[in-house]
Design a protein around this motif. Structure first.
Motif, PDB file in Angstrom:
ATOM      1  N   SER A  66       0.828  -1.213   0.000  1.00  0.00           N
ATOM      2  CA  SER A  66       0.000   0.000   0.000  1.00  0.00           C
ATOM      3  C   SER A  66       0.858   1.258   0.000  1.00  0.00           C
ATOM      4  CB  SER A  66      -0.910   0.013   1.236  1.00  0.00           C
ATOM      5  OG  SER A  66      -1.746  -1.115   1.247  1.00  0.00           O
ATOM      6  N   LYS A  67       0.246   2.363  -0.388  1.00  0.00           N
ATOM      7  CA  LYS A  67       0.923   3.659  -0.306  1.00  0.00           C
ATOM      8  C   LYS A  67       0.699   4.322   1.046  1.00  0.00           C
ATOM      9  CE  LYS A  67       1.002   4.930  -5.213  1.00  0.00           C
ATOM     10  NZ  LYS A  67       0.604   5.947  -6.218  1.00  0.00           N
ATOM     11  N   LYS A  68      -0.474   4.063   1.637  1.00  0.00           N
ATOM     12  CA  LYS A  68      -0.824   4.687   2.910  1.00  0.00           C
ATOM     13  C   LYS A  68      -1.444   3.656   3.848  1.00  0.00           C
ATOM     14  CE  LYS A  68      -1.872   9.394   1.226  1.00  0.00           C
ATOM     15  NZ  LYS A  68      -1.408   9.240  -0.167  1.00  0.00           N
ATOM     16  N   LEU A  69      -1.207   3.862   5.135  1.00  0.00           N
ATOM     17  CA  LEU A  69      -1.893   3.101   6.183  1.00  0.00           C
ATOM     18  C   LEU A  69      -2.717   4.090   6.993  1.00  0.00           C
ATOM     19  CD1 LEU A  69      -2.266   0.485   7.961  1.00  0.00           C
ATOM     20  CD2 LEU A  69      -0.350   1.338   9.326  1.00  0.00           C
ATOM     21  N   ILE A  70      -4.027   3.879   7.050  1.00  0.00           N
ATOM     22  CA  ILE A  70      -4.902   4.723   7.870  1.00  0.00           C
ATOM     23  C   ILE A  70      -5.298   3.938   9.108  1.00  0.00           C
ATOM     24  CG2 ILE A  70      -7.137   5.879   8.034  1.00  0.00           C
ATOM     25  CD1 ILE A  70      -6.970   6.532   5.095  1.00  0.00           C
ATOM     26  N   VAL A  71      -4.997   4.487  10.267  1.00  0.00           N
ATOM     27  CA  VAL A  71      -5.400   3.881  11.530  1.00  0.00           C
ATOM     28  C   VAL A  71      -6.703   4.528  11.971  1.00  0.00           C
ATOM     29  CG1 VAL A  71      -4.783   3.468  13.931  1.00  0.00           C
ATOM     30  CG2 VAL A  71      -3.008   3.452  12.154  1.00  0.00           C
ATOM     31  N   LEU A  72      -7.758   3.736  12.058  1.00  0.00           N
ATOM     32  CA  LEU A  72      -9.076   4.253  12.401  1.00  0.00           C
ATOM     33  C   LEU A  72      -9.130   4.706  13.856  1.00  0.00           C
ATOM     34  CD1 LEU A  72     -11.295   1.604  10.580  1.00  0.00           C
ATOM     35  CD2 LEU A  72     -10.731   3.914   9.796  1.00  0.00           C
ATOM     36  N   ARG A  92       5.852   3.386   4.255  1.00  0.00           N
ATOM     37  CA  ARG A  92       4.489   3.788   3.854  1.00  0.00           C
ATOM     38  C   ARG A  92       4.027   4.927   4.764  1.00  0.00           C
ATOM     39  NH1 ARG A  92       6.125   1.720  -0.407  1.00  0.00           N
ATOM     40  NH2 ARG A  92       5.891  -0.549  -0.693  1.00  0.00           N
ATOM     41  N   GLU A  93       3.210   5.808   4.212  1.00  0.00           N
ATOM     42  CA  GLU A  93       2.706   6.942   4.995  1.00  0.00           C
ATOM     43  C   GLU A  93       1.646   6.450   5.973  1.00  0.00           C
ATOM     44  OE1 GLU A  93       1.383   9.059   1.652  1.00  0.00           O
ATOM     45  OE2 GLU A  93       3.286  10.088   1.290  1.00  0.00           O
ATOM     46  N   ILE A  94       1.730   6.911   7.218  1.00  0.00           N
ATOM     47  CA  ILE A  94       0.803   6.469   8.265  1.00  0.00           C
ATOM     48  C   ILE A  94      -0.015   7.652   8.765  1.00  0.00           C
ATOM     49  CG2 ILE A  94       0.581   5.410  10.539  1.00  0.00           C
ATOM     50  CD1 ILE A  94       3.304   4.059  10.043  1.00  0.00           C
ATOM     51  N   ILE A  95      -1.335   7.552   8.613  1.00  0.00           N
ATOM     52  CA  ILE A  95      -2.264   8.556   9.135  1.00  0.00           C
ATOM     53  C   ILE A  95      -2.952   7.943  10.349  1.00  0.00           C
ATOM     54  CG2 ILE A  95      -4.309   9.960   8.670  1.00  0.00           C
ATOM     55  CD1 ILE A  95      -3.560   9.840   5.688  1.00  0.00           C
ATOM     56  N   PHE A  96      -2.718   8.521  11.501  1.00  0.00           N
ATOM     57  CA  PHE A  96      -3.227   7.993  12.768  1.00  0.00           C
ATOM     58  C   PHE A  96      -4.358   8.890  13.257  1.00  0.00           C
ATOM     59  CE2 PHE A  96      -1.909   7.029  17.460  1.00  0.00           C
ATOM     60  CZ  PHE A  96      -2.998   6.184  17.587  1.00  0.00           C
ATOM     61  N   LEU A 362     -10.395  14.461   2.481  1.00  0.00           N
ATOM     62  CA  LEU A 362      -9.857  14.317   1.124  1.00  0.00           C
ATOM     63  C   LEU A 362      -8.643  15.221   0.930  1.00  0.00           C
ATOM     64  CD1 LEU A 362     -10.122  13.079  -1.683  1.00  0.00           C
ATOM     65  CD2 LEU A 362     -11.707  14.941  -2.269  1.00  0.00           C
ATOM     66  N   LYS A 363      -8.710  16.431   1.451  1.00  0.00           N
ATOM     67  CA  LYS A 363      -7.584  17.358   1.375  1.00  0.00           C
ATOM     68  C   LYS A 363      -6.368  16.770   2.091  1.00  0.00           C
ATOM     69  CE  LYS A 363      -6.265  22.133   2.395  1.00  0.00           C
ATOM     70  NZ  LYS A 363      -6.730  23.433   2.980  1.00  0.00           N
ATOM     71  N   LEU A 364      -6.613  16.157   3.257  1.00  0.00           N
ATOM     72  CA  LEU A 364      -5.508  15.532   4.004  1.00  0.00           C
ATOM     73  C   LEU A 364      -4.893  14.393   3.195  1.00  0.00           C
ATOM     74  CD1 LEU A 364      -3.923  14.995   6.676  1.00  0.00           C
ATOM     75  CD2 LEU A 364      -5.791  13.454   7.312  1.00  0.00           C
ATOM     76  N   LEU A 365      -5.709  13.536   2.610  1.00  0.00           N
ATOM     77  CA  LEU A 365      -5.198  12.413   1.846  1.00  0.00           C
ATOM     78  C   LEU A 365      -4.361  12.868   0.653  1.00  0.00           C
ATOM     79  CD1 LEU A 365      -8.380  10.126   1.791  1.00  0.00           C
ATOM     80  CD2 LEU A 365      -6.249   9.653   2.984  1.00  0.00           C
ATOM     81  N   ASN A 366      -4.792  13.940   0.022  1.00  0.00           N
ATOM     82  CA  ASN A 366      -4.083  14.420  -1.165  1.00  0.00           C
ATOM     83  C   ASN A 366      -2.786  15.151  -0.820  1.00  0.00           C
ATOM     84  OD1 ASN A 366      -5.976  13.426  -2.989  1.00  0.00           O
ATOM     85  ND2 ASN A 366      -7.237  15.270  -2.869  1.00  0.00           N
TER      86      ASN A 366
END
Length: 368
Positions: A66-72, A92-96, A362-366
């Motif tokens: 994956s390109k990104k990992l999103i932690v719910l 990989r980019e991690i969004i927590f 969406l802005k954050l993801l981009n």
């Protein structure tokens, strides 16, 4: 591709994150850590062990691809640590999506972890490690971010991004619609924790002199309500206070009741540092319904709301008398508080609705 880590069930925010990905044509994958069969303890253990072992190799390959990992939101633990470790190894980019602090919740609020215990040290270490490995830490507002930073890693400040609470749209009240009930119904809902200051609220309510006023308390568990039921009995206001543990937002009985019968919603009135900081979910629930709400002033409230314009605020850590003063203002200005509720709905549409959340996420993801 985006890999999603954590539990989805029961979290509006998690479901809205997935909706953002789907609506904007992101390729994403979600695999639960394990499957849990609701049977005997042996069956549960076997189902967890077998499915964990079966899913794990596929899970690790997908995270690496994956390109990104999103932690719910509201997800912590050793399995999450493994997901993030794999993402870090493969850069990989991690969004927590931080949401709340595990340490603050388990040690300070619920007190299920004892101070100076090994578990307390582990929880502190885990939270700092997870925030260190994250590339972006998503918090709900600036006040809560500043409060929670003491539980994060030392470099967290530069990683924090703000995306406020999201509450699903419900049928909201028209300002021209009068509630036909003979009584004035005040409603509180939530969990029985000190943050909410429910004991002070009940004592203040007992001093309300107007007769046709009722307080509805929609809690999570009847067992946890016992101290408050005893307080109501001691104050001799049983006929004016109704406890209900059947109506929830999940079964849709609570929003229907609130929309049709609630004249005033209540927020939190606690005394802790956290209570004086946060924006509680129930407040945003009330805004979404267009119901006027009374709560105490907090740092997060001040970021979004204005007293007597779209909210009724008491002082921070209010006394019983100050909460009573709030009740009296409401009861003496019933027409005006309906307008306050309507303006609160405008705040919801501007800050907390799914459409605004989608734009911000969406802005954050981009940009990550």
């Amino acid at each position: 591709m985006v890999f999603i880590s954590g539990n989805i069930e029961g979290s509006y925010r998690a479901q809205n994150i997935i909706k953002v990905l789907s609506d904007n044509k992101f390729r994403w994958v979600y695999i639960p850590w394990f499957l849990l069969l609701e049977q005997s303890k042996i069956t549960k253990f076997m189902s967890i062990t077998i499915t964990l072992l079966l899913f794990l190799p596929v899970r690790l390959v997908l995270i690496a691809s994956s390109k990104k990992l999103i932690v719910l939101p509201m997800n912590f633990g050793p399995l999450l640590l493994l997901d993030m470790l794999v993402a870090k190894i493969f850069r990989r980019e991690i969004i927590f999506d931080y949401y709340i602090s595990l340490y603050d919740t388990t040690v300070n609020d619920r007190k299920i972890v004892k101070l100076d215990s090994l578990r307390e040290k582990y929880v502190s270490w885990l939270e700092k490690k997870l925030t260190r490995w994250a590339d972006v830490i998503v918090c709900l507002n600036n006040s809560e971010a500043n409060y929670y930073k003491k539980y994060m890693c030392s470099c967290a400040k530069n990683k924090i991004k703000i995306i406020p609470l999201v509450v699903d749209r419900v049928s909201s009240r028209n300002i021209d619609t009068y509630i036909t009930s003979e009584t004035f119904n005040i409603c509180w809902w939530g969990t029985y924790i000190p943050l909410h200051g429910l004991d002070k609220l009940i004592e203040a309510f007992s001093l309300v002199e107007e007769n046709n006023v009722k307080l509805y308390i929609f809690g999570d568990y009847a067992e946890k309500a016992k101290p408050y039921v005893e307080l109501v009995e001691r104050l001799d206001i049983c006929e004016k206070v109704i406890f209900n543990h059947e109506y929830t937002f999940r079964n849709r009985k609570l929003p229907e009741f609130l929309n049709n019968k609630c004249d005033l919603a209540l927020g939190n009135f606690g005394d802790s540092e956290k209570a004086n900081t946060v924006l509680v979910n129930k407040l945003v629930d009330a805004l979404a319904l267009g119901i006027p709400c009374m709560t105490m002033e907090t740092g997060a409230c001040n970021e979004f709301l204005d007293d007597r314009k779209n909210i009724i605020l008491t002082k921070r850590s209010p006394s019983i008398q100050q909460i009573l003063d709030g009740f009296e203002f409401v009861l003496n200005n019933k027409r005006e508080i309906r307008r306050i509720g309507s303006r609160g709905l405008e705040v919801y549409n501007r800050e907390f609705c799914p459409e605004i959340f989608s734009e911000r996420y969406l802005k954050l993801l981009n940009n990550v």
